[in-house]
Design an enzyme around this catalytic site. Structure first.
Site, PDB file in Angstrom:
ATOM      1  CG  ASN A   9      -1.795   1.219   1.314  1.00  0.00           C
ATOM      2  OD1 ASN A   9      -1.840   2.013   0.380  1.00  0.00           O
ATOM      3  ND2 ASN A   9      -2.505   1.382   2.421  1.00  0.00           N
ATOM      4  CD1 TRP A  10       3.963   1.249  -2.430  1.00  0.00           C
ATOM      5  CD2 TRP A  10       3.984   2.139  -4.482  1.00  0.00           C
ATOM      6  NE1 TRP A  10       4.904   0.568  -3.169  1.00  0.00           N
ATOM      7  CE2 TRP A  10       4.940   1.096  -4.431  1.00  0.00           C
ATOM      8  CE3 TRP A  10       3.832   2.823  -5.688  1.00  0.00           C
ATOM      9  CZ2 TRP A  10       5.728   0.744  -5.527  1.00  0.00           C
ATOM     10  CZ3 TRP A  10       4.611   2.481  -6.775  1.00  0.00           C
ATOM     11  CH2 TRP A  10       5.556   1.447  -6.697  1.00  0.00           C
ATOM     12  CE  LYS A  11      -0.297   3.401   4.680  1.00  0.00           C
ATOM     13  NZ  LYS A  11      -0.211   3.553   6.132  1.00  0.00           N
ATOM     14  CG  HIS A  96      -5.939   2.178   5.307  1.00  0.00           C
ATOM     15  ND1 HIS A  96      -5.463   3.114   6.192  1.00  0.00           N
ATOM     16  CD2 HIS A  96      -4.945   1.287   5.120  1.00  0.00           C
ATOM     17  CE1 HIS A  96      -4.220   2.804   6.519  1.00  0.00           C
ATOM     18  NE2 HIS A  96      -3.877   1.690   5.888  1.00  0.00           N
ATOM     19  CD  GLU A  98      -2.999   5.751   6.634  1.00  0.00           C
ATOM     20  OE1 GLU A  98      -3.008   5.663   5.399  1.00  0.00           O
ATOM     21  OE2 GLU A  98      -2.072   5.289   7.343  1.00  0.00           O
ATOM     22  CD  GLU A 168      -3.348  -2.011   7.554  1.00  0.00           C
ATOM     23  OE1 GLU A 168      -2.243  -2.238   7.073  1.00  0.00           O
ATOM     24  OE2 GLU A 168      -3.997  -0.989   7.304  1.00  0.00           O
ATOM     25  N   GLY A 174       2.571   2.878  10.789  1.00  0.00           N
ATOM     26  CA  GLY A 174       3.509   3.979  10.600  1.00  0.00           C
ATOM     27  C   GLY A 174       4.248   4.409  11.855  1.00  0.00           C
ATOM     28  CB  SER A 213       5.324  -1.094  12.190  1.00  0.00           C
ATOM     29  OG  SER A 213       4.898   0.242  12.390  1.00  0.00           O
TER      30      SER A 213
HETATM   31  P1  13P Z   1       3.085   0.835   7.669  1.00  0.00           P
HETATM   32  O1  13P Z   1       3.595  -0.481   7.121  1.00  0.00           O
HETATM   33  O2  13P Z   1       3.810   2.010   7.111  1.00  0.00           O
HETATM   34  O3  13P Z   1       2.989   0.811   9.136  1.00  0.00           O
HETATM   35  O4  13P Z   1       1.576   0.987   7.113  1.00  0.00           O
HETATM   36  C1  13P Z   1       0.697  -0.056   7.257  1.00  0.00           C
HETATM   37  C2  13P Z   1      -0.526   0.221   6.495  1.00  0.00           C
HETATM   38  O5  13P Z   1      -1.280   1.116   6.858  1.00  0.00           O
HETATM   39  C3  13P Z   1      -0.784  -0.556   5.298  1.00  0.00           C
HETATM   40  O6  13P Z   1      -2.067  -0.362   4.832  1.00  0.00           O
END
Ligand code: 13P
Length: 256
Positions: A9-11, A96, A98, A168, A174, A213
């Site tokens: 997931n590159w966000k 997600h 976010e 998650e 993050g 993470s």
């Molecule tokens: P990180 O791997 O950067 O913690 O992010 C996880 C995530 O939100 C994947 O969707």
């Protein structure tokens, strides 16, 4: 033999230059591992087609990070499932944290998206998980149950056939502080039992992956747990060498 689902997931990251060099590196190194895990990339919608061109001759699939609940019409700024399907997308990340946090997406709204994604024969990756406070209050299972039950209410008992659930924990995303693999195993077991209760024969059709993470140092311990079927990776998936290390680990476990 386990076949892991590894999703990058590159966000809101990446650009044309980064994408070219990322997949050049991947192409040179991936062939030995390509068929042992299912690998999926979720770049921003802006770069979906460019990534599609890069993965064309590789055994890799495309995911979108979000989708609208409308298929077409006057909805400025949105992307529809039909459009995403049209350009080769196979998976869509739904709910997600976010999006729940920054875009106020509710369980009910997410369930509507989930329903539509399934109806149009793409595969939803439903993200679930608790906040730090909910964890401290011992509410993790209750929160996840609510996130899942909303989907059952809309789609019935067979809702999770041929779908993906990504556990998650929000406090692990993050932060560099991943959950403990054994704790994740217990939550995955809980998720699978909850699904089994609704639909006893469907459990092998639901992939449950972990995100938060993940990196090459902890991937092995996660993937060795019996109910962890894959990983949803954020920042570690932006570096091709780091991502390749995780793929190698997944493939070694698959081969064990
Ligand atoms: P990180 O791997 O950067 O913690 O992010 C996880 C995530 O939100 C994947 O969707």
């Amino acid at each position: 033999m386990k076949n892991f689902l590894i999703v990058a997931n590159w966000k809101l990251n990446g650009n044309i230059k980064m994408i070219s060099s990322f997949f050049e590196t991947l192409k040179l190194n991936l062939s030995a591992y390509a068929n042992k895990s299912t690998i999926v990339f979720a770049p921003s919608d802006v770069y979906l087609e460019r990534v599609y061109q890069c993965i064309n001759d590789m055994n890799i699939f495309l995911a979108a990070q979000n989708v609208d609940i409308n298929l077409k019409g006057a909805f400025t700024g949105e992307s529809s499932i039909l459009m995403l399907k049209d350009i080769g997308v196979k998976y869509i990340i739904i709910g997600h944290s976010e999006r729940r946090l920054f875009h106020q997406e509710t369980n009910d709204f997410i369930a509507k998206k989930f329903l539509l994604v399934k109806k149009l024969k793409l595969i939803p990756i439903l993200c679930v998980g608790e906040t730090e406070k909910e964890k401290q209050n011992g509410q993790t299972k209750q929160v996840i149950k609510e996130q899942l039950s909303c989907i059952f209410q809309k789609l019935g008992n067979s809702a999770f056939r041929n779908t993906v659930i990504a556990y998650e924990p929000i406090w692990a995303i993050g932060t560099g502080f991943s959950a403990h693999p054994k704790d994740v195993q217990l939550i995955h077991e809980f998720i699978k039992n909850y699904i089994r209760k609704h639909d006893p024969s469907s459990i092998n059709e639901t992939i449950v992956q972990y995100g938060g993470s993940v990196n090459h140092s902890n991937a092995k311990e996660f993937l060795k747990q019996s109910d962890i079927n894959g990983l949803l990776i954020g920042s570690a998936s932006l570096n091709p060498q780091e991502f390749l290390k995780i793929i190698r680990i997944a493939c070694h476990i698959t081969g064990e």
